[in-house]
Design a protein around this motif. Structure first.
Motif, PDB file in Angstrom:
ATOM      1  N   ILE A  73       0.859  -1.189   0.000  1.00 23.11           N
ATOM      2  CA  ILE A  73       0.000   0.000   0.000  1.00 23.11           C
ATOM      3  C   ILE A  73       0.894   1.237   0.000  1.00 23.11           C
ATOM      4  N   GLU A  74       0.567   2.193  -0.854  1.00 26.21           N
ATOM      5  CA  GLU A  74       1.334   3.438  -0.886  1.00 26.21           C
ATOM      6  C   GLU A  74       1.285   4.078   0.500  1.00 26.21           C
ATOM      7  N   THR A  75       2.431   4.508   0.971  1.00 21.59           N
ATOM      8  CA  THR A  75       2.517   5.078   2.310  1.00 21.59           C
ATOM      9  C   THR A  75       2.354   6.592   2.251  1.00 21.59           C
ATOM     10  N   PRO A  76       1.425   7.134   3.042  1.00 23.95           N
ATOM     11  CA  PRO A  76       1.281   8.594   3.069  1.00 23.95           C
ATOM     12  C   PRO A  76       2.505   9.237   3.728  1.00 23.95           C
ATOM     13  N   ASP A  77       2.987  10.302   3.135  1.00 26.21           N
ATOM     14  CA  ASP A  77       4.174  10.975   3.658  1.00 26.21           C
ATOM     15  C   ASP A  77       4.000  11.382   5.116  1.00 26.21           C
ATOM     16  N   SER A  78       2.798  11.782   5.466  1.00 24.99           N
ATOM     17  CA  SER A  78       2.554  12.303   6.809  1.00 24.99           C
ATOM     18  C   SER A  78       2.691  11.244   7.902  1.00 24.99           C
ATOM     19  N   ARG A  79       2.593   9.970   7.548  1.00 23.79           N
ATOM     20  CA  ARG A  79       2.627   8.907   8.570  1.00 23.79           C
ATOM     21  C   ARG A  79       3.631   7.806   8.219  1.00 23.79           C
ATOM     22  N   GLU A  80       4.630   8.144   7.436  1.00 30.37           N
ATOM     23  CA  GLU A  80       5.593   7.152   6.974  1.00 30.37           C
ATOM     24  C   GLU A  80       6.253   6.407   8.145  1.00 30.37           C
ATOM     25  N   GLY A  81       6.675   7.127   9.161  1.00 29.96           N
ATOM     26  CA  GLY A  81       7.313   6.501  10.327  1.00 29.96           C
ATOM     27  C   GLY A  81       6.377   5.549  11.051  1.00 29.96           C
ATOM     28  N   ASP A  82       5.110   5.937  11.180  1.00 36.25           N
ATOM     29  CA  ASP A  82       4.132   5.079  11.856  1.00 36.25           C
ATOM     30  C   ASP A  82       3.897   3.791  11.081  1.00 36.25           C
ATOM     31  N   VAL A  83       3.807   3.911   9.762  1.00 43.35           N
ATOM     32  CA  VAL A  83       3.586   2.718   8.929  1.00 43.35           C
ATOM     33  C   VAL A  83       4.810   1.811   8.981  1.00 43.35           C
ATOM     34  N   GLU A  84       6.005   2.385   8.933  1.00 44.42           N
ATOM     35  CA  GLU A  84       7.228   1.581   9.021  1.00 44.42           C
ATOM     36  C   GLU A  84       7.291   0.840  10.352  1.00 44.42           C
ATOM     37  N   ARG A  85       6.935   1.511  11.440  1.00 43.16           N
ATOM     38  CA  ARG A  85       6.949   0.875  12.762  1.00 43.16           C
ATOM     39  C   ARG A  85       5.945  -0.275  12.799  1.00 43.16           C
ATOM     40  N   LEU A  86       4.785  -0.081  12.197  1.00 43.22           N
ATOM     41  CA  LEU A  86       3.771  -1.131  12.138  1.00 43.22           C
ATOM     42  C   LEU A  86       4.306  -2.340  11.377  1.00 43.22           C
ATOM     43  N   LEU A  87       4.901  -2.109  10.217  1.00 39.28           N
ATOM     44  CA  LEU A  87       5.420  -3.221   9.413  1.00 39.28           C
ATOM     45  C   LEU A  87       6.537  -3.962  10.143  1.00 39.28           C
ATOM     46  N   GLU A  88       7.396  -3.224  10.838  1.00 40.80           N
ATOM     47  CA  GLU A  88       8.446  -3.863  11.637  1.00 40.80           C
ATOM     48  C   GLU A  88       7.838  -4.699  12.756  1.00 40.80           C
ATOM     49  N   GLY A  89       6.805  -4.187  13.396  1.00 39.56           N
ATOM     50  CA  GLY A  89       6.131  -4.935  14.461  1.00 39.56           C
ATOM     51  C   GLY A  89       5.490  -6.212  13.934  1.00 39.56           C
TER      52      GLY A  89
END
Length: 182
Positions: free
Chosen positions: A109-125
């Motif tokens: 899913i394309e990651t929104p720039d505004s929440r890139e860090g949150d999405v990366e943390r979710l994927l790592e989790g």
């Protein structure tokens, strides 16, 4: 007469030069406008796509989690027989594979720039949960795990903590019903 020709040629050159310069500036201005006014992928759009991914895999993950836990219970109830270890290991491998599928779907899913860090943390989790389930499968294949094994106690405590963290990340990104054990 020659003077008139020279003046008219000079005027034409200047007019042509100005037209070319203005056309170039208009092109640059149009490009800047197109870039600035371009709509970016929003967190709302990301959440909608993530919820769709969760909906498509949630049942598989819940069933995999139940099958893995049932296999560990059957292993203990059966007196820790070799065949039970293999069944439990296969169940945890299947659960881990389902979790990896979910991570892959989320990652596409394309990651929104505004929440890139949150999405990366979710994927790592999500990867951490899957890695932990895969590591338990490996330990089960070794055939050395019992109820009082420190690995089992640590596993369940660690998994509960990881799932809680991932679910917190899901909630912050407005995604619901994704992992088993929520």
């Amino acid at each position: 007469m020659n003077q008139d020709r020279d003046d008219s040629g000079r005027v034409r050159k200047h007019v042509g030069w100005w037209i070319a310069a203005l056309a170039g500036l208009a092109g640059i201005g149009g490009l800047v406008f197109a870039i600035v006014s371009q709509e970016h992928f929003t967190i709302k759009e990301w959440s909608k796509a993530a919820n769709a991914a969760c909906d498509s895999l949630h049942g598989e993950i819940v069933q995999g989690n139940e099958a893995a836990n049932d296999a560990v219970d059957a292993l203990a109830d059966g007196g820790y027989q070799a065949s039970g270890y293999q069944v439990a290991a296969d169940a945890f491998d299947a659960l881990s594979s389902s979790e990896r599928k979910l991570t892959g779907e989320m990652g596409r899913i394309e990651t929104p720039d505004s929440r890139e860090g949150d999405v990366e943390r979710l994927l790592e989790g999500l990867n951490d949960v899957s890695d932990l389930d895969r590591s338990l499968a490996g330990e089960l294949r070794e055939g050395v795990i019992t109820d009082d094994s420190p690995f089992v106690a640590d596993y369940y405590e660690r998994r509960d903590s990881l799932v809680a963290d991932v679910n917190e990340d899901f909630d912050s990104l407005d995604v619901r019903h994704c992992l088993a054990g929520e």
